[in-house]
Motif scaffolding. Structure first.
Motif, short mmCIF file in Angstrom:
data_model
loop_
_atom_site.label_atom_id
_atom_site.label_comp_id
_atom_site.label_asym_id
_atom_site.label_seq_id
_atom_site.Cartn_x
_atom_site.Cartn_y
_atom_site.Cartn_z
N VAL A 370 -13.64 15.20 -18.18
CA VAL A 370 -13.72 15.49 -16.75
C VAL A 370 -12.73 16.57 -16.34
N PRO A 371 -11.44 16.43 -16.66
CA PRO A 371 -10.53 17.54 -16.32
C PRO A 371 -10.85 18.82 -17.08
N ALA A 372 -11.35 18.68 -18.31
CA ALA A 372 -11.72 19.88 -19.07
C ALA A 372 -12.85 20.63 -18.38
N PHE A 373 -13.85 19.89 -17.90
CA PHE A 373 -14.96 20.51 -17.18
C PHE A 373 -14.47 21.21 -15.91
N LEU A 374 -13.62 20.54 -15.15
CA LEU A 374 -13.13 21.14 -13.91
C LEU A 374 -12.28 22.36 -14.19
N ASP A 375 -11.46 22.30 -15.24
CA ASP A 375 -10.64 23.47 -15.60
C ASP A 375 -11.53 24.64 -15.98
N GLN A 376 -12.61 24.36 -16.69
CA GLN A 376 -13.54 25.43 -17.08
C GLN A 376 -14.25 26.01 -15.85
N LEU A 377 -14.72 25.11 -14.98
CA LEU A 377 -15.49 25.55 -13.82
C LEU A 377 -14.67 26.45 -12.90
N PHE A 378 -13.37 26.14 -12.78
CA PHE A 378 -12.53 26.88 -11.83
C PHE A 378 -11.52 27.79 -12.52
N SER A 379 -11.75 28.11 -13.78
CA SER A 379 -10.80 28.95 -14.50
C SER A 379 -10.87 30.40 -14.06
N GLY A 380 -12.06 30.86 -13.65
CA GLY A 380 -12.22 32.27 -13.29
C GLY A 380 -12.52 33.16 -14.47
N ASN A 381 -12.44 32.63 -15.69
CA ASN A 381 -12.76 33.41 -16.88
C ASN A 381 -14.28 33.58 -16.98
N ASP A 382 -14.71 34.83 -17.05
CA ASP A 382 -16.14 35.14 -17.17
C ASP A 382 -16.93 34.39 -16.11
N PHE A 383 -16.59 34.67 -14.86
CA PHE A 383 -17.17 33.95 -13.72
C PHE A 383 -18.69 34.05 -13.72
N VAL A 384 -19.23 35.24 -14.00
CA VAL A 384 -20.67 35.44 -13.94
C VAL A 384 -21.38 34.55 -14.95
N SER A 385 -20.90 34.54 -16.20
CA SER A 385 -21.53 33.71 -17.23
C SER A 385 -21.36 32.23 -16.92
N THR A 386 -20.21 31.87 -16.36
CA THR A 386 -20.00 30.47 -15.98
C THR A 386 -21.01 30.03 -14.93
#
Length: 632
Positions: A370-386
């Motif tokens: 759960v925290p891993a998913f949230l960190d990925q979603l809001f990381s800002g890395n490769d926003f378009v692909s995310t």
């Protein structure tokens, strides 16, 4: 003057000759238009592809080259010579069409240029839209403004393409082909922007611009299915305050068993899938659409925690795996590395045999995800692909957003993020299963759907729908029956049907044998459904076969029938197989058409006998099919 009076024919002929020579000279520059237009189109395509992979520098080079070619086209089509030719009867329409095509090409180039101005803020190492789990609302405002600029250019391009007549002699066919090819590219982009903008407009409020917003995050386990998706076994709450995202602690049955106690909450009005007694929050998502299951879940949570929340994010491990393809693996202390190719198996697979230590490991992995998913979603890395991964997961119903604010929820629905069922008045397929015993056997579920449609001239149809579940779990392994490690599939099979459908026959076949069942249907907000209990032992199959009449499977226009079908997937681990056969009335001939939403098998095939067939071996996304047949 005497010569003119004596030889008028020679004079007129001479003047016409000079005029033709002048027009020919003026037309010479038009010869360069096709080559420049083709070059511009190629450069634009290359620029967009470079943007997709994040190479802004290469994209800019192609975009600059495209602008050079586009300017060359418009300099000619808007020039003096072209304007003179446009006044010439018959031929002039072709020049006007060329001007429309040139302007449309220029507008599309301007659209990509507008996107280019904000792209570095959105994606890449120097992106500023998201940083440190915060969204810069000022940058978001710039992105929104740029998107509206893009919308304006695309709409103008579409308008000019619609104005192309394509009837000029000699060149009309080529111009029509160019127009149609351009519209095939422009229309989906325009429609996509129209769907995206309402959600973008709501993002500032959703991210807490006006007040802090709280969202419940529920991680679903697809090995224990409800109609809406996997059972919700792990929860967390995130707060969005003026763009800054904060995630709270993670709750599951080990860390917070009180959350999973029986409780009664006020149910959503009209929801047929609720109990009149107290139940666990894990039963809140039985209704197949998240606009209902989401509200049920929030009401249950608020009853348990005594704290209000503004929305729900429901996600399963298949969606997290898709996200990891973009963002990379996650390291979990003491448990190792989770990657896109192993996260589903490690967290949801192989429930046939477990020690207590193995069960504890899985729960620890779930808490970490759960925290891993949230960190990925809001990381800002490769926003378009995310965001593309988010869209793909939502299309397969592995991810859904529910907002209590009606405007925001409607915007999420426009972009396909709301986990709703297709709102069609025509033919429909929704085959869902529900686990009734709490085992994790649904990891081994393999679905196939066969629909045989016999159309009538008035647009109605008789449909024979066969929905099959094969239990792929190992039959040689004895699990604890009716418990965590039960390898059998024991639950309900449900077919959600087209609006107004009248059922004439229901037959069930499973491990308990084959039998006719009552034709009584339930009602899910105007959509009838057939639901039957079923036991499918490991290695065996269960089938629900329903015969019904659809009042408006096709629309009737003159001598044409247009069959329309929408299909919604249930978010299983394995993708489903679908086979649809449509038989038209005598005298009607179907013509193949592309089906939006399924790249695996996008075309109807015809057999020359008045029927057509569409198949998919990897059905896992919302799909809309259209098939036209004409008489004669």
């Amino acid at each position: 003057m005497n010569f003119v009076r004596r030889h008028p024919v020679l004079v007129v002929t001479g003047v016409l000759g000079l005029l033709l020579i002048a027009l020919a000279l003026l037309a010479l520059p038009l010869r360069s238009v096709p080559a420049d237009a083709d070059a511009a189109k190629s450069e634009l395509t290359a620029a967009v592809e470079a943007f997709k992979v994040g190479d802004v520098e290469v994209a800019g080079t192609h975009l600059d080259a495209a602008r050079t070619h586009v300017d060359a086209v418009t300099d000619v089509t808007d020039g003096f010579g072209a304007r003179v030719w446009s006044w010439v009867p018959v031929i002039g329409s072709g020049v006007g069409d060329a001007r429309h095509l040139g302007t449309a090409l220029s507008e599309l180039t301007s659209a990509v240029e507008a996107a280019r101005t904000v792209y570095p803020q959105v994606s890449g190492e120097d992106a500023t839209l998201m940083e440190g789990k915060s969204v810069d609302l000022a940058v978001l405002a710039d992105v929104t403004a740029a998107l509206r600029t893009v919308e304006g250019h695309v709409d103008t391009a579409r308008s000019h393409l619609d104005d192309v007549d394509g009837s000029a002699p000699m060149i009309g066919a080529r111009i029509s082909e160019a127009r149609d090819e351009a519209l095939d590219q422009v229309v989906p982009v325009a429609d996509g922007i129209d769907r995206l903008l309402p959600m973008v407009d709501q993002l500032p409020a959703t991210l807490g611009k006006d007040r802090p917003m709280k969202y419940l995050v529920a991680m679903m386990n697809p090995s224990e299915l409800k109609y809406a998706g996997g059972s919700m076994l792990t929860f967390s709450v995130v707060t969005a305050d003026n763009g800054t995202i904060k995630r709270g602690e993670t709750f599951d049955v080990e860390t917070a068993p009180q959350i999973f106690r029986n409780v009664y909450w006020d149910h959503v009005e009209g929801n047929p899938f609720v109990s009149q007694y107290s139940q666990k929050i894990t039963h809140a998502n039985i209704a197949p659409s998240w606009e209902v299951s989401g509200e049920e879940t929030l009401r249950a949570w608020e009853k348990l925690r005594k704290r209000d929340v503004d929305g729900l994010i429901a996600v399963d491990v298949v969606a997290i795996s898709r996200m990891m393809q973009v963002t990379g693996p996650v390291y979990v202390e003491g448990l190792g590395q989770l990657r896109a190719d192993n996260v589903v198996e490690r967290t949801a697979g192989d429930y046939e045999r477990f020690t207590l230590a193995q069960q504890a490991e899985r729960k620890a992995l779930n808490r970490a995800l759960v925290p891993a998913f949230l960190d990925q979603l809001f990381s800002g890395n490769d926003f378009v692909s995310t965001m593309q991964a988010v869209g793909d997961s939502a299309g397969g119903r592995h991810l859904a957003f529910y907002f209590r604010d009606d405007v925001t929820q409607a915007a999420a629905g426009e972009f396909g993020l709301d986990g709703a069922l297709a709102d069609t008045d025509h033919d429909y397929v929704g085959f869902f299963t529900q686990n009734l015993v709490g085992s994790k056997a649904d990891f081994g579920q393999r679905k196939s759907i066969s629909s045989e449609v016999t159309l009538r001239e008035d647009g109605s149809a008789e449909v024979v729908m066969t929905a099959k579940v094969k239990n792929g779990n190992d039959a040689t392994v004895d699990g604890e029956l009716s418990a965590y490690t039960d390898p059998n599939l024991e639950g309900n099979l449900a077919l959600f049907l087209p609006r107004g459908a009248e059922v004439s026959k229901v037959r069930v076949a499973d491990s308990d044998g084959s039998r006719d069942a009552a034709t009584t249907t339930g009602d899910y907000y105007g959509r009838p459904y057939v639901e039957q209990p079923s036991l499918v032992r490991a290695g065996e199959s269960g089938t629900l076969k329903v015969t019904y009449v659809v009042p408006q499977a096709a629309t009737v226009t003159g001598d044409s029938l247009t069959y329309l079908l929408d299909l919604d997937p249930q978010p299983t681990v394995e993708k489903a197989k679908v086979d649809v056969t449509v038989r038209f009335p005598a005298g009607f001939t179907p013509r193949p058409q592309t089906a939006a939403g399924d790249a695996d098998s996008p075309v109807w095939t015809t057999d020359g006998d008045g029927s057509a067939r569409w198949t998919s071996t990897t059905f896992d996304t919302r799909t809309s099919l259209t098939l036209v047949a004409s008489r004669g």
